[in-house]
Design a protein around this motif. Structure first.
Motif, mmCIF file in Angstrom:
data_model
loop_
_atom_site.group_PDB
_atom_site.id
_atom_site.type_symbol
_atom_site.label_atom_id
_atom_site.label_comp_id
_atom_site.label_asym_id
_atom_site.label_seq_id
_atom_site.Cartn_x
_atom_site.Cartn_y
_atom_site.Cartn_z
ATOM 1 N N GLN A 23 0.811 -1.206 0.000
ATOM 2 C CA GLN A 23 0.000 0.000 0.000
ATOM 3 C C GLN A 23 0.855 1.271 0.000
ATOM 4 O OE1 GLN A 23 0.131 -2.328 2.317
ATOM 5 N NE2 GLN A 23 0.355 -1.461 4.314
ATOM 6 N N ALA A 24 2.003 1.251 -0.673
ATOM 7 C CA ALA A 24 2.927 2.376 -0.639
ATOM 8 C C ALA A 24 2.368 3.634 -1.311
ATOM 9 C CB ALA A 24 4.238 1.995 -1.293
ATOM 10 N N ALA A 25 1.346 3.501 -2.147
ATOM 11 C CA ALA A 25 0.838 4.647 -2.873
ATOM 12 C C ALA A 25 -0.394 5.267 -2.225
ATOM 13 C CB ALA A 25 0.520 4.247 -4.300
ATOM 14 N N VAL A 26 -0.627 5.005 -0.938
ATOM 15 C CA VAL A 26 -1.787 5.560 -0.260
ATOM 16 C C VAL A 26 -1.666 7.072 -0.239
ATOM 17 C CG1 VAL A 26 -3.012 5.688 1.940
ATOM 18 C CG2 VAL A 26 -2.088 3.521 1.158
ATOM 19 N N SER A 27 -2.735 7.746 -0.658
ATOM 20 C CA SER A 27 -2.653 9.201 -0.684
ATOM 21 C C SER A 27 -3.876 9.885 -0.081
ATOM 22 C CB SER A 27 -2.430 9.689 -2.113
ATOM 23 O OG SER A 27 -3.495 9.273 -2.934
ATOM 24 N N SER A 28 -5.030 9.277 -0.149
ATOM 25 C CA SER A 28 -6.220 9.942 0.369
ATOM 26 C C SER A 28 -6.703 9.269 1.647
ATOM 27 C CB SER A 28 -7.346 9.899 -0.673
ATOM 28 O OG SER A 28 -7.832 8.584 -0.804
ATOM 29 N N LYS A 29 -7.564 9.973 2.354
ATOM 30 C CA LYS A 29 -8.105 9.428 3.602
ATOM 31 C C LYS A 29 -8.918 8.166 3.344
ATOM 32 C CE LYS A 29 -8.280 13.603 6.392
ATOM 33 N NZ LYS A 29 -9.109 14.489 7.206
ATOM 34 N N SER A 30 -9.671 8.145 2.258
ATOM 35 C CA SER A 30 -10.494 6.970 1.977
ATOM 36 C C SER A 30 -9.626 5.752 1.647
ATOM 37 C CB SER A 30 -11.473 7.254 0.842
ATOM 38 O OG SER A 30 -10.787 7.560 -0.352
ATOM 39 N N GLU A 31 -8.555 5.974 0.899
ATOM 40 C CA GLU A 31 -7.645 4.870 0.602
ATOM 41 C C GLU A 31 -6.950 4.386 1.876
ATOM 42 O OE1 GLU A 31 -6.242 5.748 -3.954
ATOM 43 O OE2 GLU A 31 -5.323 6.907 -2.349
ATOM 44 N N TYR A 32 -6.571 5.322 2.717
ATOM 45 C CA TYR A 32 -5.927 4.976 3.982
ATOM 46 C C TYR A 32 -6.877 4.156 4.858
ATOM 47 C CZ TYR A 32 -4.010 5.715 8.681
ATOM 48 O OH TYR A 32 -3.543 5.543 9.958
ATOM 49 N N ALA A 33 -8.132 4.579 4.923
ATOM 50 C CA ALA A 33 -9.132 3.843 5.706
ATOM 51 C C ALA A 33 -9.341 2.439 5.132
ATOM 52 C CB ALA A 33 -10.445 4.611 5.733
ATOM 53 N N ALA A 34 -9.334 2.326 3.817
ATOM 54 C CA ALA A 34 -9.499 1.017 3.179
ATOM 55 C C ALA A 34 -8.329 0.095 3.507
ATOM 56 C CB ALA A 34 -9.638 1.184 1.662
ATOM 57 N N VAL A 35 -7.132 0.641 3.527
ATOM 58 C CA VAL A 35 -5.947 -0.155 3.860
ATOM 59 C C VAL A 35 -6.038 -0.622 5.307
ATOM 60 C CG1 VAL A 35 -3.444 -0.059 4.229
ATOM 61 C CG2 VAL A 35 -4.420 0.874 2.139
ATOM 62 N N LYS A 36 -6.459 0.254 6.204
ATOM 63 C CA LYS A 36 -6.602 -0.128 7.608
ATOM 64 C C LYS A 36 -7.636 -1.243 7.759
ATOM 65 C CE LYS A 36 -6.889 3.029 10.790
ATOM 66 N NZ LYS A 36 -7.192 4.239 11.544
ATOM 67 N N ALA A 37 -8.740 -1.120 7.047
ATOM 68 C CA ALA A 37 -9.780 -2.154 7.111
ATOM 69 C C ALA A 37 -9.262 -3.481 6.556
ATOM 70 C CB ALA A 37 -11.017 -1.700 6.341
ATOM 71 N N ARG A 38 -8.502 -3.410 5.467
ATOM 72 C CA ARG A 38 -7.939 -4.625 4.880
ATOM 73 C C ARG A 38 -6.943 -5.274 5.840
ATOM 74 N NH1 ARG A 38 -4.926 -3.103 0.425
ATOM 75 N NH2 ARG A 38 -3.003 -3.679 1.431
ATOM 76 N N MET A 39 -6.158 -4.460 6.526
ATOM 77 C CA MET A 39 -5.184 -4.996 7.488
ATOM 78 C C MET A 39 -5.909 -5.716 8.627
ATOM 79 S SD MET A 39 -2.247 -4.414 6.191
ATOM 80 C CE MET A 39 -1.438 -5.225 7.527
ATOM 81 N N ALA A 40 -7.009 -5.138 9.100
ATOM 82 C CA ALA A 40 -7.784 -5.769 10.167
ATOM 83 C C ALA A 40 -8.380 -7.096 9.685
ATOM 84 C CB ALA A 40 -8.887 -4.835 10.645
ATOM 85 N N ALA A 41 -8.886 -7.108 8.458
ATOM 86 C CA ALA A 41 -9.455 -8.343 7.898
ATOM 87 C C ALA A 41 -8.366 -9.402 7.693
ATOM 88 C CB ALA A 41 -10.149 -8.044 6.574
ATOM 89 N N ASP A 42 -7.215 -8.977 7.195
ATOM 90 C CA ASP A 42 -6.098 -9.909 7.003
ATOM 91 C C ASP A 42 -5.654 -10.497 8.342
ATOM 92 O OD1 ASP A 42 -6.150 -9.423 4.304
ATOM 93 O OD2 ASP A 42 -4.327 -8.186 4.265
ATOM 94 N N TYR A 43 -5.653 -9.668 9.373
ATOM 95 C CA TYR A 43 -5.268 -10.158 10.698
ATOM 96 C C TYR A 43 -6.236 -11.246 11.161
ATOM 97 C CZ TYR A 43 -4.750 -10.550 15.719
ATOM 98 O OH TYR A 43 -4.599 -11.050 16.989
ATOM 99 N N LYS A 44 -7.515 -11.003 10.974
ATOM 100 C CA LYS A 44 -8.510 -12.002 11.394
ATOM 101 C C LYS A 44 -8.308 -13.326 10.656
ATOM 102 C CE LYS A 44 -12.064 -8.738 12.829
ATOM 103 N NZ LYS A 44 -13.365 -8.143 12.543
#
Length: 182
Positions: A23-44
């Protein structure tokens, strides 16, 4: 066999420190939020996969899952802000995560071998934390030096402006203030 275990532990620590940033190209708040959500799902998902194991293997699996999430979130934060502070937090997260995983791996050992394993893992973490602290000090010193240089250049410029008179002097001082943010 002892060297083989050390080698595997070293490889694991190195792998955790250099997990590629998808996710090195994260630039907007919505993309950042999506990455955080994906990380939480991946953790589960990673955490659920650990349920197939038992004993220390499960503990190691859980620590690896936690490490991936912690480092991934720190990488996302750094990619989102790009700040030096978040870059330092990323390095600390990598060090702490690598230590936690290595410590679990060390639990498979006993006696002096375990003590050595834990101390090696702690030393690796301490080195990275020390490097981050040193980097902060160097950055602070450089900023202070730049400020001192700018102040000195401003004072020299004011002296040069004093040689002028009228509108030329006013224009010179105004230009200096704009240039040096005074």
């Amino acid at each position: 066999m002892k060297n083989q275990i050390k080698f595997k532990a070293s490889c694991l620590v190195a792998a955790l420190l250099f997990i590629p940033v998808a996710q090195a190209a994260v630039s907007s708040k919505s993309e950042y939020a999506a990455v955080k959500a994906r990380m939480a799902a991946d953790y589960k998902v990673d955490r659920a996969a650990c349920d197939a194991s038992s004993g220390n293997a499960k503990d190691i699996c859980v620590e690896k899952a936690k490490a991936r999430e912690k480092v991934g979130l720190a990488e996302a934060e750094f990619a989102h802000t790009g700040s030096t502070e978040d870059g330092n937090k990323l390095q600390i997260a990598k060090a702490e995560s690598a230590y936690a995983v290595a410590k679990e791996i060390c639990d498979e050992k006993s006696g002096n071998d375990k003590d050595i394993c834990v101390k090696e893992a702690k030393a690796a973490e301490a080195k990275i934390q020390g490097d981050v602290k040193m980097g902060k000090k160097i950055d602070s010193a450089m900023q202070e030096d730049l400020k001192t240089q700018r102040d000195a250049n401003y004072k020299v410029g004011l002296e040069k402006c004093d040689a002028l008179s009228g509108d030329a002097k006013t224009g010179c001082v105004t230009k200096l203030k704009t240039t040096y943010g005074k």
